[in-house]
Design a protein around this motif. Structure first.
Motif, PDB file in Angstrom:
ATOM      1  N   LEU A 155    -151.474  22.700  26.394  1.00 39.62           N
ATOM      2  CA  LEU A 155    -151.266  23.560  27.543  1.00 39.62           C
ATOM      3  C   LEU A 155    -150.480  23.179  28.552  1.00 39.62           C
ATOM      4  O   LEU A 155    -149.533  23.433  29.290  1.00 39.62           O
ATOM      5  N   PHE A 156    -150.891  21.801  28.885  1.00 38.45           N
ATOM      6  CA  PHE A 156    -150.229  21.041  30.234  1.00 38.45           C
ATOM      7  C   PHE A 156    -149.022  20.654  29.891  1.00 38.45           C
ATOM      8  O   PHE A 156    -148.081  20.898  30.632  1.00 38.45           O
ATOM      9  N   GLU A 157    -148.484  20.108  28.533  1.00 37.28           N
ATOM     10  CA  GLU A 157    -147.466  19.728  28.413  1.00 37.28           C
ATOM     11  C   GLU A 157    -146.338  21.027  28.216  1.00 37.28           C
ATOM     12  O   GLU A 157    -145.307  20.695  28.283  1.00 37.28           O
ATOM     13  N   LEU A 158    -146.883  22.005  27.818  1.00 34.13           N
ATOM     14  CA  LEU A 158    -145.781  23.014  27.496  1.00 34.13           C
ATOM     15  C   LEU A 158    -145.562  23.738  28.745  1.00 34.13           C
ATOM     16  O   LEU A 158    -144.903  24.676  29.025  1.00 34.13           O
ATOM     17  N   GLY A 159    -146.324  23.573  29.925  1.00 30.29           N
ATOM     18  CA  GLY A 159    -146.332  23.980  31.235  1.00 30.29           C
ATOM     19  C   GLY A 159    -147.024  25.184  31.507  1.00 30.29           C
ATOM     20  O   GLY A 159    -146.804  25.860  32.521  1.00 30.29           O
ATOM     21  N   TYR A 160    -148.003  25.575  30.443  1.00 38.18           N
ATOM     22  CA  TYR A 160    -148.838  26.984  30.757  1.00 38.18           C
ATOM     23  C   TYR A 160    -150.007  26.584  31.750  1.00 38.18           C
ATOM     24  O   TYR A 160    -150.442  27.386  32.273  1.00 38.18           O
ATOM     25  N   SER A 161    -150.546  25.422  31.804  1.00 38.71           N
ATOM     26  CA  SER A 161    -151.676  24.968  32.594  1.00 38.71           C
ATOM     27  C   SER A 161    -151.137  23.711  33.564  1.00 38.71           C
ATOM     28  O   SER A 161    -150.677  23.041  32.885  1.00 38.71           O
ATOM     29  N   PRO A 162    -151.534  24.028  34.696  1.00 36.12           N
ATOM     30  CA  PRO A 162    -151.262  23.108  35.784  1.00 36.12           C
ATOM     31  C   PRO A 162    -152.502  21.873  35.818  1.00 36.12           C
ATOM     32  O   PRO A 162    -152.177  20.872  36.572  1.00 36.12           O
ATOM     33  N   LEU A 163    -153.301  21.991  34.910  1.00 37.01           N
ATOM     34  CA  LEU A 163    -154.407  20.995  34.949  1.00 37.01           C
ATOM     35  C   LEU A 163    -154.179  20.132  33.739  1.00 37.01           C
ATOM     36  O   LEU A 163    -154.417  20.315  32.561  1.00 37.01           O
ATOM     37  N   ARG A 164    -154.204  18.748  34.129  1.00 36.28           N
ATOM     38  CA  ARG A 164    -154.014  17.812  33.010  1.00 36.28           C
ATOM     39  C   ARG A 164    -155.734  17.170  32.611  1.00 36.28           C
ATOM     40  O   ARG A 164    -156.337  16.995  33.484  1.00 36.28           O
ATOM     41  N   PRO A 165    -155.872  17.136  31.489  1.00 34.78           N
ATOM     42  CA  PRO A 165    -156.878  16.446  30.985  1.00 34.78           C
ATOM     43  C   PRO A 165    -157.029  15.107  31.387  1.00 34.78           C
ATOM     44  O   PRO A 165    -156.215  14.438  30.735  1.00 34.78           O
ATOM     45  N   VAL A 166    -158.117  14.799  32.103  1.00 38.67           N
ATOM     46  CA  VAL A 166    -158.587  13.396  32.322  1.00 38.67           C
ATOM     47  C   VAL A 166    -159.294  12.660  31.315  1.00 38.67           C
ATOM     48  O   VAL A 166    -159.218  11.373  31.011  1.00 38.67           O
ATOM     49  N   SER A 167    -160.400  13.457  30.930  1.00 43.38           N
ATOM     50  CA  SER A 167    -161.196  12.817  29.901  1.00 43.38           C
ATOM     51  C   SER A 167    -162.001  14.032  29.447  1.00 43.38           C
ATOM     52  O   SER A 167    -162.386  15.063  29.943  1.00 43.38           O
ATOM     53  N   VAL A 168    -162.413  14.006  27.954  1.00 43.38           N
ATOM     54  CA  VAL A 168    -162.944  14.955  27.401  1.00 43.38           C
ATOM     55  C   VAL A 168    -164.169  14.093  26.532  1.00 43.38           C
ATOM     56  O   VAL A 168    -163.711  13.201  25.725  1.00 43.38           O
TER      57      VAL A 168
END
Length: 267
Positions: free
Chosen positions: A238-251
Motif C-alpha cells: 500500500l505504501f509503495e503503491l501510494g495508497y497509504s502515507p504510512l511506511r512499515p518500520v517493523s512488524v
C-alpha cells in the motif's frame, strides 16, 4: 549462520514456534517504547486504555459515560475509564484538532471498514516523522481462525468503493464462521469445530437480518484478518503503491500462547 540465514530460519521456524524475534513483540514492552513519546493519541481505549499520562489524549466513538453504559451492557470489565477528549459516532478522526508524535490503537484496525482511509486519517494527525503503534489480533490464534486472511485486493476494493460500513459478508463471517477465542488452545492446534449445518443456517439467517435491520448503519464486526507476514506484505504494498502515507518500520511476530502481534508505521 549469516544474518540472512538467521532471518530466514526465524521466519521459517522460530516465528511459527512463537519465539521472540524482538522484545517489542510483547505488548508490555511495546507499550514501554511508546510511553517515551512526547505526545500521544490513543484510538478506541474503551474502558481499558493502553497508555495514561498528561501527554495522552483519547478518541472514541462514545464519551466516558456512554462507554461505561456500553461496557455494562456487554459485560466488559471496567478497568479505567479515561476522559475522552474527542468523539465521533462514525469513527471520524477529523474531529481531532491536535497533532501528535505518536498514535496508538489496540485491536482497533480490524474494525475499520476502509483500512486505507483510516491510515490516511491517522497520518493527518501525526507530526512529520511521527509513528503509529498498532496491536493487531493474529487470525490464527483468535476466533477468526477459519476465516481467510485479508489480501491487498480486499483492502483496495474497500478503499475504491469508499466503504463506510461493513459488508454483509463480514457480518456473516463474524456471526457465523468464528470459533473459540482461547489463544492457548489455538497454539496447541485445538481450533474447535466449524458449525454444523443446522446451527450454521440459523446464524447466517440471524446475521443477514441484523445487517438488514441496521439499514445502512454501522454493525461492529471484524472486516480484516491478518497474520504478521500478511500484514507486513500488504502495508508495504500500500505504501509503495501510494495508497497509504504510512511506511512499515517493523512488524513483530506473534509470541507463543498469545493472540496478537505488534507493528510500527511511520509518517
Amino acid at each position: 549462520m549469516s544474518d540472512e540465514q538467521l532471518r530466514d530460519h526465524f521466519f521459517r521456524i522460530g516465528s511459527r514456534e512463537g519465539r521472540l524475534g524482538s522484545p517489542l513483540s510483547l505488548r508490555e514492552r511495546f507499550l514501554d517504547e511508546l510511553r517515551s513519546s512526547r505526545s500521544i493519541l490513543e484510538i478506541g481505549p474503551f474502558c481499558n486504555p493502553q497508555v495514561i499520562g498528561e501527554q495522552v489524549r483519547y478518541f472514541d466513538i462514545l464519551d466516558s459515560e456512554q462507554l461505561v453504559v456500553r461496557a455494562n451492557q456487554i459485560g466488559y470489565p471496567i478497568k479505567a475509564v479515561p476522559k475522552i477528549h474527542y468523539t465521533s459516532p462514525i469513527g471520524d478522526l477529523s474531529v481531532v484538532s491536535e497533532k501528535f508524535s505518536a498514535v496508538v490503537s489496540c485491536h482497533c484496525i480490524e474494525h475499520q471498514p476502509d483500512l486505507i482511509d483510516h491510515f490516511r486519517q491517522v497520518s493527518g494527525l501525526l507530526e512529520d516523522g511521527g509513528k503509529y503503534y498498532i496491536i493487531v489480533p493474529d487470525k490464527r490464534y483468535c476466533f477468526d481462525h477459519f476465516i481467510a486472511e485479508s489480501t491487498i485486493a480486499d483492502i483496495l476494493d474497500a478503499c475504491l468503493s469508499q466503504r463506510r460500513i461493513h459488508r454483509l459478508a463480514s457480518v456473516i463471517e463474524h456471526r457465523a464462521l468464528t470459533v473459540h477465542n482461547d489463544c492457548v488452545r489455538h497454539w496447541r492446534g485445538d481450533h474447535g469445530v466449524e458449525l454444523q449445518s443446522s446451527e450454521l443456517r440459523r446464524r447466517v439467517r440471524a446475521a443477514i437480518e441484523e445487517h438488514r435491520q441496521a439499514a445502512g448503519g454501522y454493525v461492529d464486526v471484524h472486516s480484516w484478518q491478518f497474520t504478521p507476514e500478511g500484514f507486513q506484505r500488504n502495508i508495504q504494498a500500500l505504501f509503495e503503491l501510494g495508497y497509504s502515507p504510512l511506511r512499515p518500520v517493523s512488524v513483530h511476530a506473534t509470541p507463543f500462547n498469545r493472540n496478537e502481534f505488534t507493528a510500527i508505521l511511520s509518517k
